[in-house]
Design a protein around this motif. Sequence first.
Motif, short mmCIF file in Angstrom:
data_model
loop_
_atom_site.label_atom_id
_atom_site.label_comp_id
_atom_site.label_asym_id
_atom_site.label_seq_id
_atom_site.Cartn_x
_atom_site.Cartn_y
_atom_site.Cartn_z
N ALA A 1 0.84 -1.20 0.00
CA ALA A 1 0.00 0.00 0.00
C ALA A 1 0.87 1.25 0.00
CB ALA A 1 -0.92 0.00 1.22
N GLY A 2 2.01 1.17 0.69
CA GLY A 2 2.95 2.29 0.68
C GLY A 2 3.53 2.55 -0.69
N VAL A 3 3.81 1.48 -1.43
CA VAL A 3 4.32 1.62 -2.79
C VAL A 3 3.28 2.32 -3.67
CG1 VAL A 3 5.09 0.40 -4.86
CG2 VAL A 3 5.85 -0.37 -2.60
N ALA A 4 2.02 1.96 -3.50
CA ALA A 4 0.94 2.59 -4.28
C ALA A 4 0.85 4.08 -3.95
CB ALA A 4 -0.39 1.90 -3.99
N ILE A 5 0.99 4.42 -2.67
CA ILE A 5 0.96 5.84 -2.28
C ILE A 5 2.13 6.59 -2.90
CG2 ILE A 5 1.28 7.39 -0.30
CD1 ILE A 5 -0.25 5.30 1.38
N ALA A 6 3.30 5.98 -2.84
CA ALA A 6 4.49 6.62 -3.42
C ALA A 6 4.35 6.77 -4.92
CB ALA A 6 5.73 5.79 -3.08
N GLN A 7 3.80 5.76 -5.57
CA GLN A 7 3.62 5.83 -7.01
C GLN A 7 2.79 7.04 -7.41
OE1 GLN A 7 1.94 2.28 -8.83
NE2 GLN A 7 1.05 3.50 -10.47
N ALA A 8 1.70 7.25 -6.70
CA ALA A 8 0.84 8.40 -7.02
C ALA A 8 1.57 9.71 -6.80
CB ALA A 8 -0.43 8.34 -6.18
N LEU A 9 2.32 9.81 -5.70
CA LEU A 9 3.06 11.04 -5.43
C LEU A 9 4.13 11.30 -6.47
CD1 LEU A 9 3.54 10.86 -1.53
CD2 LEU A 9 2.16 12.52 -2.80
N PHE A 10 4.92 10.28 -6.78
CA PHE A 10 5.98 10.43 -7.78
C PHE A 10 5.41 10.78 -9.14
CE2 PHE A 10 8.67 7.41 -5.06
CZ PHE A 10 9.47 8.44 -4.56
N HIS A 11 4.30 10.15 -9.49
CA HIS A 11 3.71 10.39 -10.80
C HIS A 11 3.17 11.81 -10.90
CE1 HIS A 11 1.03 8.56 -14.22
NE2 HIS A 11 1.64 9.68 -14.58
N GLU A 12 2.51 12.25 -9.83
CA GLU A 12 1.90 13.58 -9.86
C GLU A 12 2.93 14.71 -9.82
OE1 GLU A 12 -1.16 16.37 -7.22
OE2 GLU A 12 -0.79 14.29 -6.64
N ARG A 13 3.97 14.54 -8.98
CA ARG A 13 4.89 15.65 -8.73
C ARG A 13 6.26 15.49 -9.38
NH1 ARG A 13 4.20 16.32 -2.17
NH2 ARG A 13 1.94 15.96 -2.06
N GLY A 14 6.65 14.26 -9.71
CA GLY A 14 8.00 14.00 -10.18
C GLY A 14 8.89 13.62 -9.02
N TYR A 15 9.93 12.85 -9.30
CA TYR A 15 10.80 12.31 -8.25
C TYR A 15 11.40 13.41 -7.38
CZ TYR A 15 14.59 9.83 -5.93
OH TYR A 15 15.43 9.32 -4.99
N ASP A 16 11.97 14.41 -8.00
CA ASP A 16 12.71 15.43 -7.26
C ASP A 16 11.83 16.26 -6.33
OD1 ASP A 16 15.20 14.78 -8.53
OD2 ASP A 16 14.51 15.85 -10.31
N ALA A 17 10.57 16.42 -6.69
CA ALA A 17 9.68 17.28 -5.91
C ALA A 17 9.04 16.55 -4.73
CB ALA A 17 8.59 17.86 -6.80
N VAL A 18 9.27 15.26 -4.61
CA VAL A 18 8.72 14.48 -3.50
C VAL A 18 9.81 14.26 -2.46
CG1 VAL A 18 7.67 12.29 -2.81
CG2 VAL A 18 7.05 13.32 -5.01
N SER A 19 9.58 14.74 -1.26
CA SER A 19 10.58 14.62 -0.19
C SER A 19 10.30 13.39 0.66
CB SER A 19 10.57 15.87 0.69
OG SER A 19 9.35 15.94 1.41
N LEU A 20 11.29 13.03 1.46
CA LEU A 20 11.09 11.94 2.41
C LEU A 20 9.95 12.28 3.36
CD1 LEU A 20 11.96 9.27 3.74
CD2 LEU A 20 13.59 10.60 5.11
N ALA A 21 9.88 13.54 3.78
CA ALA A 21 8.79 13.97 4.67
C ALA A 21 7.43 13.79 4.01
CB ALA A 21 9.00 15.43 5.09
N ASP A 22 7.35 14.10 2.71
CA ASP A 22 6.09 13.90 1.97
C ASP A 22 5.68 12.43 2.02
OD1 ASP A 22 5.94 16.60 1.20
OD2 ASP A 22 7.14 16.23 -0.61
N LEU A 23 6.65 11.56 1.80
CA LEU A 23 6.37 10.13 1.74
C LEU A 23 5.95 9.58 3.10
CD1 LEU A 23 9.35 9.13 -0.56
CD2 LEU A 23 6.93 8.96 -1.17
N THR A 24 6.70 9.92 4.13
CA THR A 24 6.38 9.39 5.46
C THR A 24 5.06 9.95 5.98
OG1 THR A 24 7.77 11.11 6.48
CG2 THR A 24 8.78 8.94 6.09
N GLN A 25 4.78 11.19 5.65
CA GLN A 25 3.51 11.78 6.08
C GLN A 25 2.35 11.09 5.37
OE1 GLN A 25 3.18 16.01 5.43
NE2 GLN A 25 1.15 16.15 6.35
N ALA A 26 2.48 10.88 4.06
CA ALA A 26 1.41 10.24 3.30
C ALA A 26 1.17 8.80 3.75
CB ALA A 26 1.73 10.27 1.81
N MET A 27 2.25 8.12 4.15
CA MET A 27 2.14 6.72 4.59
C MET A 27 1.84 6.60 6.08
SD MET A 27 5.38 5.02 2.63
CE MET A 27 5.74 5.37 0.91
#
Length: 200
Positions: free
Chosen positions: A16-42
Amino acid sequence: MNAKTRQRRPAFDREAGVAIAQALFHERGYDAVSLADLTQAMDIKPPSFYAAYGSKAELFERAMLRYVQEHALPLAELLAPEKAPSEALPALLLAAAEQYGQDSLLRGCMITEGMRADDQAARGMAENLGNRGIQAIRDYLDRFHPQGAQAMADYVVITLRGLSASACNGMPYERLMQVARTAGRFIAHELEADGPKTAS
């Protein structure tokens, strides 16, 4: 049960975390997604993140592989050996334009846009996946037009990347489709001008 007994936190679902990350990376691009963004979303802490995925780049690779499984263009079907390039390649561009522009948030090709990442490791992962599709297009054209296969493959790939970038930049769906139709007509004209070819 004692009212003061603490409820155990549900186990973290890595997929489920991979799915969340996929949506974030796809929407914003790799560079614009921070570790804080990922941990907060998960809803996890950084130590749990590293234990589950190793690094942001490794998670990006898993997210791209998930994207490929679920959303990659069906090249084997679109570029089937029995289909003539003058029909197959325009159909490929139309399928790409439709996929890249149909969602209001997840636009473009996640793999193609990942190839623009500033992070070298992430960019290399995306390039490795993207090169598979490029090679499939080239192999298909080699069967029909070996002399001009490289030039036509380059044209198709550049058009696909342009469609992806334009979708990410907000080009409306119908305009993306019109670009794909125009490029498809050009390809068909060029290939038909060369005369009919048959696969060996």
